[in-house]
Design an enzyme around this catalytic site. Structure first.
Site, PDB file in Angstrom:
ATOM      1  CG  HIS A  92      -1.807  -1.153   1.348  1.00 19.14           C
ATOM      2  ND1 HIS A  92      -2.785  -1.464   0.434  1.00 19.14           N
ATOM      3  CD2 HIS A  92      -1.857  -2.123   2.309  1.00 19.14           C
ATOM      4  CE1 HIS A  92      -3.408  -2.562   0.802  1.00 19.14           C
ATOM      5  NE2 HIS A  92      -2.873  -2.986   1.941  1.00 19.14           N
ATOM      6  CG  MET A 143      -7.069   1.662   0.102  1.00 15.34           C
ATOM      7  SD  MET A 143      -5.846   0.332   0.221  1.00 15.34           S
ATOM      8  CE  MET A 143      -5.128   0.677   1.815  1.00 15.34           C
TER       9      MET A 143
END
Length: 202
Positions: A92, A143
């Site tokens: 991420h 996200m």
């Protein structure tokens, strides 16, 4: 017969007075219990106070439990607050997509650059306005996150401890019972007591 009546009246008065006192004690104890019991407060998930530079700190979990989200997704903070991102899963990043004029937030990572669980990154937000960011590998999965920086957060007016309705009801009931008992005792003694002049002739 008169002695029996007098005895029964005295017994009644003693019992009534004791009952009123006991009722008052119960009501007072219940009211105190309600007053002393406060509302339990705790730190919300992902939020703490203190931290870098002595200002407040907000924590955002990146990919909690492997899910493709920031938690929380939206934050409203006061200027000068530090936001700390903590990675809970792999691959991420935190890449700004918009920010106010004059802000200089670079984020952490870029397209093709990610970080794994255990990584941490912090930034102190001083410029007010709206910030939006994404995790570039998982932007299409939703996200994304946002931060609203304001001059200061409004503080709710302080309130005293809440007293449950049941405690209030008990207190009122106890007071009423005490007054009623005293009135009964007064009339009982005045009009039906065993003082001279009130004896019943047989």
């Amino acid at each position: 017969m008169e002695n029996d009546d007098a005895l029964s009246r005295r017994s009644f008065l003693r019992a009534g007075t004791a009952g009123a006192a006991a009722t008052t004690a119960v009501g007072t104890a219940a009211a105190q219990e309600g007053t002393e019991t406060g509302t339990s407060t705790g730190t919300s998930s992902g939020t703490d106070s203190g931290g870098g530079g002595g200002g407040p700190t907000e924590t955002v979990t990146v990919g909690p439990g492997g899910s493709l989200v920031f938690e929380p997704e939206e934050l409203t903070i006061a200027a000068g607050t530090t936001v700390k991102w903590v990675w809970d899963s792999d691959m991420h990043n935190v890449v700004p997509t918009s920010q106010p004029d004059g802000a200089s937030w670079d984020g952490e990572g870029e397209q093709g650059v990610t970080f794994d669980a255990g990584h941490e990154y912090s930034h102190t937000f001083s410029t007010t306005g709206s910030y939006e960011y994404v995790c570039t590998p998982h932007e299409s999965a939703g996200m994304i996150g946002s931060i609203e920086v304001v001059e200061e957060l409004s503080t709710p007016a302080p309130t005293g401890p809440a007293v449950p309705d049941s405690a209030k009801t008990l207190g009122v009931g106890a007071a009423f019972a005490m007054v009623a008992t005293l009135l009964i005792a007064f009339f009982f003694l005045k009009f039906g007591g065993d003082s001279p002049g009130h004896e019943t002739e047989e």
